[in-house]
Design a protein around this motif. Structure first.
Motif, mmCIF file in Angstrom:
data_model
loop_
_atom_site.group_PDB
_atom_site.id
_atom_site.type_symbol
_atom_site.label_atom_id
_atom_site.label_comp_id
_atom_site.label_asym_id
_atom_site.label_seq_id
_atom_site.Cartn_x
_atom_site.Cartn_y
_atom_site.Cartn_z
ATOM 1 N N PRO A 74 0.821 -1.227 0.000
ATOM 2 C CA PRO A 74 0.000 0.000 0.000
ATOM 3 C C PRO A 74 0.848 1.269 0.000
ATOM 4 N N THR A 75 0.357 2.259 -0.725
ATOM 5 C CA THR A 75 1.097 3.517 -0.874
ATOM 6 C C THR A 75 0.326 4.724 -0.362
ATOM 7 N N GLY A 76 -0.818 4.499 0.293
ATOM 8 C CA GLY A 76 -1.645 5.607 0.762
ATOM 9 C C GLY A 76 -1.164 6.208 2.075
ATOM 10 N N ASP A 77 -2.047 6.967 2.706
ATOM 11 C CA ASP A 77 -1.712 7.628 3.967
ATOM 12 C C ASP A 77 -1.499 6.606 5.070
ATOM 13 N N LEU A 78 -0.696 6.990 6.055
ATOM 14 C CA LEU A 78 -0.508 6.150 7.228
ATOM 15 C C LEU A 78 -1.803 6.061 8.014
ATOM 16 N N THR A 79 -2.027 4.910 8.629
ATOM 17 C CA THR A 79 -3.237 4.727 9.423
ATOM 18 C C THR A 79 -3.324 5.790 10.510
ATOM 19 N N ASN A 80 -2.214 6.074 11.155
ATOM 20 C CA ASN A 80 -2.141 7.122 12.175
ATOM 21 C C ASN A 80 -1.200 8.215 11.673
ATOM 22 N N PRO A 81 -1.717 9.268 11.048
ATOM 23 C CA PRO A 81 -0.859 10.309 10.489
ATOM 24 C C PRO A 81 0.020 10.988 11.526
ATOM 25 N N ALA A 82 -0.382 10.930 12.789
ATOM 26 C CA ALA A 82 0.416 11.573 13.832
ATOM 27 C C ALA A 82 1.733 10.845 14.065
ATOM 28 N N ASP A 83 1.772 9.578 13.679
ATOM 29 C CA ASP A 83 2.999 8.799 13.806
ATOM 30 C C ASP A 83 3.628 8.719 12.418
ATOM 31 N N PRO A 84 4.782 9.342 12.206
ATOM 32 C CA PRO A 84 5.368 9.411 10.862
ATOM 33 C C PRO A 84 6.033 8.116 10.399
ATOM 34 N N VAL A 85 6.085 7.116 11.270
ATOM 35 C CA VAL A 85 6.817 5.887 10.950
ATOM 36 C C VAL A 85 5.845 4.780 10.531
#
Length: 392
Positions: A348-359
């Motif tokens: 997957p190349t979309g947004d992170l599940t938790n955008p607040a965590d950059p990792v």
């Protein structure tokens, strides 16, 4: 066209592993098999001589073919020299040597080509090189497994090597149950004994080259991952048919774990994503990441059948696993909807599940985008050992 009743005849049994002769009442002597290279050289000489001293006497509208010996003083054009039908050859690596297998293309066919691990519906006649008939299916179609490790109805190795060079035809079923085939592939294969019954079978002596006339009517795509048990092989598959695990696209897949038969396989024949020595078509974990292929391509339970996507009704398809590529409904099967709007996804190349965590991690994976399911080309997740991300 040919018409046939819809039933099948069992194919010839497998090859015996050794010939035996009685020494006396108490001892049985097992005769060692001949050297494969020496026997192939002799067989090839016999086959080339046959091709240069026999001719195609007749090919009917139904592609039944008659081959005859050129008489003394005859002016018929030999199979070797004639140009009406293509005489081709295929190099086959097996038994630690390379065979050259000759075959005639009477008609290529109009449908799909099987791989050498699929199941086919075909008809055949088998002959010695003196044109004497050995065996025949009498024109009736029967099913046969081209994969040598299948539990039943396997064929001689030459069939597995030559049938993929032909295509199936079309079929229609009448109200009386009679199936009519058209535009099917038809040909003749000339097999050295190493591609046939090397140590003999029934009325066929050991080390006998043969030729088969044949027709290829239909095929069934197979998914041949299996496990071996004390009661035999159990074929479970990994959710991806063999022909889609043919990485080099040549139509042939080989299980090179038999190092006696294949001591030094050419690199171009190897279809093994993770390099573990197990070809993808018999490997339950193609990329070696510890997650089975079937697990990686299984849809989430809320993405089977009708559901919601972007707040809109969306049909995810009926399959429990993603197809290789998106598919549309087949109008020939009105009672089944084969629509599969998504193929096996890439990482997957979309947004992170938790955008607040950059990792990105196993606990914070990226979301799938629509392009992850449809982009061409894309490295699919069951071939990408970097996903799923393992929990450390």
């Amino acid at each position: 066209m040919n018409k046939f009743k819809y039933y099948f005849v069992l194919l010839l049994a497998g090859i015996a592993i050794a010939s035996c002769s009685k020494k006396d009442d108490d001892d049985t002597v097992v005769t060692p098999l001949r050297d494969y290279q020496e026997q192939y050289n002799a067989d090839n000489d016999s086959i080339v001589k046959f091709l240069k001293t026999n001719y195609i006497e007749n090919v009917t509208a139904d592609f039944d073919v008659k081959i005859s010996k050129i008489p003394a003083g005859g002016t018929q054009t030999s199979i070797w020299d004639q140009q009406t039908y293509k005489l081709l050859s295929r190099d086959v690596y097996s038994d630690a040597i390379t065979y050259k297998v000759y075959y005639l293309v009477l008609r290529e066919g109009s449908g799909q080509s099987p791989t050498n691990t699929d199941k086919i519906s075909a008809a055949y006649s088998c002959y010695f090189l003196d044109n004497a008939l050995v065996d025949s299916s009498y024109g009736l179609p029967f099913t046969a497994n081209l994969f040598p490790y299948a539990n039943a109805n396997t064929v001689v190795e030459g069939w597995s090597e030559i049938f993929p060079k032909f295509k199936t035809g079309t079929s229609t079923t009448g109200n009386d149950g009679v199936i009519t085939y058209a535009d099917y592939g038809a040909g003749v294969m000339f097999l050295p004994s190493g591609m046939g019954y090397y140590s003999g079978r029934g009325s066929i002596p050991a080390y006998t080259p043969l030729y088969f006339t044949f027709k290829l009517f239909d095929l069934q795509r197979m998914d041949n991952e299996y496990t071996s048990t004390s009661s035999g092989r159990i074929f479970a598959g990994d959710g991806v048919p063999d022909y889609l695990e043919d990485l080099n696209g040549d139509g042939y897949l080989y299980d090179f774990r038999n190092t006696t038969k294949y001591p030094n396989p050419p690199k171009e024949l190897i279809d093994d994503t993770d390099g573990d020595g197990i070809a993808d078509f018999v490997d339950f974990d193609d990329d070696g990441d510890g997650f089975t292929t079937r697990f990686e391509i299984t849809k989430p339970t809320n993405q089977v059948g009708w559901g919601t996507l972007n707040s809109q009704p969306f049909y995810f398809g009926v399959s429990l696993y993603y197809p290789w590529e998106p598919m549309v409904d087949n109008p020939a099967t009105p009672n089944v909807d084969e629509t599969e709007p998504r193929g096996i996804p890439r990482r997957p190349t979309g947004d992170l599940t938790n955008p607040a965590d950059p990792v990105e991690s196993a606990n914070n994976p990226r979301k799938y985008t629509e392009e992850d399911y449809t982009a061409t080309p894309r490295k699919r997740i069951h071939l990408d050992n970097s996903y799923p991300i393992k929990i450390k």
